[in-house]
Design a protein around this motif. Structure first.
Motif, mmCIF file in Angstrom:
data_model
loop_
_atom_site.group_PDB
_atom_site.id
_atom_site.type_symbol
_atom_site.label_atom_id
_atom_site.label_comp_id
_atom_site.label_asym_id
_atom_site.label_seq_id
_atom_site.Cartn_x
_atom_site.Cartn_y
_atom_site.Cartn_z
ATOM 1 N N SER A 116 30.183 43.464 40.405
ATOM 2 C CA SER A 116 31.530 43.699 40.921
ATOM 3 C C SER A 116 31.856 42.728 42.044
ATOM 4 C CB SER A 116 31.635 45.152 41.415
ATOM 5 O OG SER A 116 32.930 45.407 41.904
ATOM 6 N N ALA A 117 30.874 42.468 42.926
ATOM 7 C CA ALA A 117 31.103 41.521 44.017
ATOM 8 C C ALA A 117 31.323 40.108 43.474
ATOM 9 C CB ALA A 117 29.923 41.551 44.989
ATOM 10 N N TYR A 118 30.553 39.753 42.466
ATOM 11 C CA TYR A 118 30.694 38.418 41.878
ATOM 12 C C TYR A 118 32.066 38.259 41.219
ATOM 13 C CZ TYR A 118 30.023 34.552 38.621
ATOM 14 O OH TYR A 118 30.178 33.380 37.913
ATOM 15 N N LEU A 119 32.488 39.249 40.436
ATOM 16 C CA LEU A 119 33.779 39.152 39.765
ATOM 17 C C LEU A 119 34.931 39.177 40.784
ATOM 18 C CD1 LEU A 119 33.097 41.454 36.677
ATOM 19 C CD2 LEU A 119 33.453 38.979 36.666
ATOM 20 N N GLY A 120 34.755 39.899 41.890
ATOM 21 C CA GLY A 120 35.755 39.861 42.948
ATOM 22 C C GLY A 120 35.885 38.472 43.536
ATOM 23 N N LEU A 121 34.778 37.803 43.725
ATOM 24 C CA LEU A 121 34.791 36.430 44.224
ATOM 25 C C LEU A 121 35.463 35.498 43.220
ATOM 26 C CD1 LEU A 121 33.926 34.251 46.225
ATOM 27 C CD2 LEU A 121 31.676 34.239 45.124
ATOM 28 N N MET A 122 35.118 35.675 41.905
ATOM 29 C CA MET A 122 35.734 34.829 40.888
ATOM 30 C C MET A 122 37.245 35.093 40.772
ATOM 31 S SD MET A 122 33.415 32.826 39.734
ATOM 32 C CE MET A 122 32.764 32.822 41.421
ATOM 33 N N HIS A 123 37.646 36.344 40.993
ATOM 34 C CA HIS A 123 39.079 36.668 40.959
ATOM 35 C C HIS A 123 39.814 35.977 42.109
ATOM 36 C CE1 HIS A 123 42.824 38.866 40.699
ATOM 37 N NE2 HIS A 123 42.654 39.290 41.958
ATOM 38 N N LEU B 181 42.086 35.781 36.481
ATOM 39 C CA LEU B 181 40.985 36.623 36.016
ATOM 40 C C LEU B 181 41.163 38.049 36.532
ATOM 41 C CD1 LEU B 181 38.113 37.260 34.873
ATOM 42 C CD2 LEU B 181 37.202 36.404 37.053
ATOM 43 N N SER B 182 41.076 38.996 35.610
ATOM 44 C CA SER B 182 41.003 40.406 35.974
ATOM 45 C C SER B 182 39.679 40.967 35.470
ATOM 46 C CB SER B 182 42.177 41.190 35.381
ATOM 47 O OG SER B 182 42.150 41.111 33.945
ATOM 48 N N ALA C 173 29.658 34.893 30.930
ATOM 49 C CA ALA C 173 31.010 35.190 30.449
ATOM 50 C C ALA C 173 32.049 34.373 31.214
ATOM 51 C CB ALA C 173 31.288 36.680 30.594
ATOM 52 N N VAL C 174 31.878 34.232 32.534
ATOM 53 C CA VAL C 174 32.837 33.459 33.326
ATOM 54 C C VAL C 174 32.749 31.977 32.978
ATOM 55 C CG1 VAL C 174 33.421 32.731 35.676
ATOM 56 C CG2 VAL C 174 32.876 35.133 35.211
ATOM 57 N N LYS C 175 31.542 31.477 32.849
ATOM 58 C CA LYS C 175 31.362 30.037 32.616
ATOM 59 C C LYS C 175 31.843 29.621 31.235
ATOM 60 C CE LYS C 175 27.762 26.472 32.627
ATOM 61 N NZ LYS C 175 26.320 26.197 32.845
ATOM 62 N N HIS C 176 31.499 30.409 30.199
ATOM 63 C CA HIS C 176 31.776 29.989 28.819
ATOM 64 C C HIS C 176 33.022 30.647 28.227
ATOM 65 C CE1 HIS C 176 27.969 27.859 28.549
ATOM 66 N NE2 HIS C 176 27.371 28.919 29.068
ATOM 67 N N GLY C 177 33.510 31.733 28.831
ATOM 68 C CA GLY C 177 34.673 32.409 28.274
ATOM 69 C C GLY C 177 35.914 32.311 29.126
ATOM 70 N N VAL C 178 35.761 32.501 30.456
ATOM 71 C CA VAL C 178 36.918 32.551 31.347
ATOM 72 C C VAL C 178 37.399 31.157 31.732
ATOM 73 C CG1 VAL C 178 37.717 33.289 33.623
ATOM 74 C CG2 VAL C 178 36.294 34.827 32.230
ATOM 75 N N GLU C 179 36.503 30.332 32.255
ATOM 76 C CA GLU C 179 36.904 29.030 32.781
ATOM 77 C C GLU C 179 37.549 28.119 31.732
ATOM 78 O OE1 GLU C 179 33.453 27.476 34.703
ATOM 79 O OE2 GLU C 179 33.704 28.717 36.499
ATOM 80 N N PRO C 180 37.031 28.070 30.477
ATOM 81 C CA PRO C 180 37.676 27.168 29.504
ATOM 82 C C PRO C 180 39.040 27.670 29.007
ATOM 83 C CG PRO C 180 35.392 27.626 28.895
ATOM 84 C CD PRO C 180 35.783 28.625 29.937
ATOM 85 N N LYS C 181 39.381 28.943 29.180
ATOM 86 C CA LYS C 181 40.615 29.493 28.612
ATOM 87 C C LYS C 181 41.801 29.263 29.553
ATOM 88 C CE LYS C 181 42.696 33.672 26.677
ATOM 89 N NZ LYS C 181 42.518 35.082 26.311
ATOM 90 N N ILE C 182 42.918 28.964 28.946
ATOM 91 C CA ILE C 182 44.175 28.816 29.695
ATOM 92 C C ILE C 182 44.919 30.150 29.633
ATOM 93 C CG2 ILE C 182 46.360 27.587 29.840
ATOM 94 C CD1 ILE C 182 44.996 25.215 28.512
ATOM 95 N N GLY C 183 45.346 30.643 30.796
ATOM 96 C CA GLY C 183 46.087 31.886 30.833
ATOM 97 C C GLY C 183 45.238 33.053 31.272
ATOM 98 N N PRO C 184 45.834 34.239 31.288
ATOM 99 C CA PRO C 184 45.131 35.438 31.766
ATOM 100 C C PRO C 184 43.880 35.728 30.923
ATOM 101 C CG PRO C 184 47.476 35.854 31.567
ATOM 102 C CD PRO C 184 47.229 34.536 30.899
ATOM 103 N N VAL C 185 42.877 36.218 31.572
ATOM 104 C CA VAL C 185 41.616 36.556 30.900
ATOM 105 C C VAL C 185 41.006 37.750 31.618
ATOM 106 C CG1 VAL C 185 40.247 34.968 32.307
ATOM 107 C CG2 VAL C 185 39.431 35.599 30.025
ATOM 108 N N HIS C 186 40.295 38.562 30.850
ATOM 109 C CA HIS C 186 39.736 39.798 31.403
ATOM 110 C C HIS C 186 38.241 39.883 31.072
ATOM 111 C CE1 HIS C 186 39.776 43.940 32.878
ATOM 112 N NE2 HIS C 186 39.034 44.257 31.818
ATOM 113 N N VAL C 187 37.468 40.344 32.033
ATOM 114 C CA VAL C 187 36.031 40.595 31.837
ATOM 115 C C VAL C 187 35.771 42.067 32.111
ATOM 116 C CG1 VAL C 187 33.692 40.098 32.636
ATOM 117 C CG2 VAL C 187 35.356 38.252 32.446
ATOM 118 N N ALA D 125 31.888 42.077 28.210
ATOM 119 C CA ALA D 125 32.829 41.585 27.196
ATOM 120 C C ALA D 125 33.946 40.798 27.880
ATOM 121 C CB ALA D 125 33.404 42.739 26.391
ATOM 122 N N ASP D 126 34.360 39.728 27.237
ATOM 123 C CA ASP D 126 35.501 38.947 27.744
ATOM 124 C C ASP D 126 36.415 38.609 26.579
ATOM 125 O OD1 ASP D 126 35.078 35.963 26.779
ATOM 126 O OD2 ASP D 126 33.087 36.687 27.390
#
Length: 447
Positions: free
Chosen positions: A321-328, A334-335, A359-373, A393-394
């Motif tokens: 949760s702390a990591y995803l908060g930092l990434m957000h 990112l949500s 998930a953040v490296k291979h799913g979130v960062e390459p995608k354009i637009g909103p993304v959820h993990v 899941a992303d």
């Protein structure tokens, strides 16, 4: 067809030298067979060589002694030839059949019964060889007219004294009759104790039975099961040692992974701060604040868990949760959500954060637009076992747009799960219908 168990193969088919933990090494030709598994072909070869060599020496010494004493060579041949051939048959036939049984790789009671029957059959055949050789030797030594077959009270053929020998003995009959009469008088004066006779007969029977038992391979049968038990214990110790070595290696790689994860966080986050500090100073400040909170909460945990076998699910959920908060804070599009139906459980260290980072490296960062993990943990029953299902899941780019699953993090998780849980645990990567990837860990739920 199922694969052959390595332990079973080692116990039933090995012809190699036994390890020092199982048997004492011997370099003498008489006991060299003990260096090899009992009832193996190599063991049988050295055992046969030792027995035949020993009997050759004994027979040669007996022949020399007979020649020096000017003994009747026909009587000596009638005694030593059946003894040599019959004893050799007794020593070799049963164990040879036991070697054949061992190579069939039977298990349990079937192996025990088969080995016992092989040794008994070998002893029965050797008795037939003894009787046949004794009859043949008498025939060669005295001729057919002087042979009688005794069924009761004898092991085989007996010989009559030839007529020439009778006429010779008649000449000295009168002289010997007086001596024999005197001897009988002396013996009659000695009161023989029935208890002493019983003791002597019992001792003689025990010695004879012991020699037959040893020669026929009964002691080898006992030693076979004793040796097998020791070898099983040694193999178990070697497997345990190998597992411990694999675990230490996994812990070492885990520590290396932890050292690699920390700079990765710092590099990506500081790069985000640098890009926002001029245009969005407030967001840059928020990223730094989240970074401080994240490092304060997670780096001590990473270093402690990197040297331990198990961590806690609750702590790893908090770290995720702390990591995803930092990434957000760094990536506003990112949500995320972190949910768990399990209050707490044992979990190998750094596994969850590795999945989230992947998930953040291979799913979130390459995608354009909103993304959820989404991170969630739940309990389920599988094959009678209570399992922990942990999913990250992303809805990012998925397999088609990234190299998800090829990094060191997922490979490390695969190896650690196999090392710690075997087939009871697994990591499954699944493409989602709406896009993205779900990485799920299944492992036994341990409090």
């Amino acid at each position: 067809m199922s694969a052959i168990n390595p332990m079973r193969s080692a116990l039933h088919h090995s012809e190699q030298l036994l390890p020092a933990e199982v048997t004492a090494k011997s370099e003498t030709w008489l006991t060299r067979a003990r260096n090899y598994p009992v009832f193996s072909r190599t063991w049988f070869r050295y055992r046969a060589q030792a027995w035949i060599g020993l009997f050759i020496i004994v027979d040669l010494l007996a022949l020399v002694a007979g020649l020096l004493a000017d003994a009747d060579m026909r009587k000596m041949a009638s005694a030593f030839v059946p003894l040599t051939i019959g004893g050799t048959a007794l020593h070799l036939l049963g164990p040879a059949m036991a070697v054949w049984v061992r190579n069939r790789a039977y298990t349990g009671k079937k192996e025990v019964i088969s080995l016992c029957l092989a040794l008994l059959l070998g002893a029965a055949c050797s008795y037939g060889v003894l009787v046949a050789v004794k009859y043949a030797t008498k025939y060669v030594a005295y001729g057919t007219s002087n042979i009688e077959i005794s069924v009761v009270g004898s092991l085989g053929a007996t010989s009559k004294v030839p007529d020439s020998a009778s006429s010779t003995s008649a000449a000295t009959g009168k002289t010997s009759n007086n001596t024999e009469a005197n001897d009988k008088k002396e013996l009659s004066k000695i009161e023989r104790s029935p208890a002493l006779e019983m003791a002597v007969q019992t001792f003689s029977f025990l010695v004879f039975a012991g020699l037959i038992t040893y020669t026929a391979g009964a002691i080898d049968l006992w030693y076979f099961f004793r040796q097998k038990k020791r070898l099983q214990e040694l193999l178990r110790q070697q497997e345990l040692s190998a597992a411990q070595d694999a675990r230490r290696e996994a812990e070492l790689r885990l520590s290396i992974l932890a050292a690699q994860v920390e700079p990765h966080f710092l590099f990506n986050t500081l790069a985000g701060v640098r890009s926002a500090i001029l245009t969005e100073p407030e967001r840059a400040t928020a990223i730094v604040d989240h970074l401080v909170d994240y490092l304060r909460a997670t780096i001590p945990q990473m270093r402690n868990d990197g040297s331990s076998g198990q961590a806690r699910l609750k702590q790893q959920l908090e770290a995720a949760s702390a990591y995803l908060g930092l990434m957000h804070a760094r990536i506003p599009r990112l949500s995320y959500s972190v949910d768990s139906e399990v209050a707490d459980a044992a979990l190998p260290p750094l596994m969850l954060i590795s999945l989230v980072e992947n998930a953040v490296k291979h799913g979130v960062e390459p995608k354009i637009g909103p993304v959820h993990v989404a991170v969630f943990a739940k309990q389920l029953q599988q094959d009678g076992l209570t399992m922990l299902e942990l999913t990250v899941a992303d809805n990012g780019v998925g397999f088609a747009g990234s190299s998800s699953g090829s990094g060191i993090g997922l490979a490390n998780i695969h190896e650690r799960l196999a090392s710690m849980y075997g087939k009871r645990a697994s990591l499954v990567l699944k493409a989602l219908p709406e896009g993205g990837v779900a990485a799920t860990i299944f492992l036994p739920l341990e409090p």
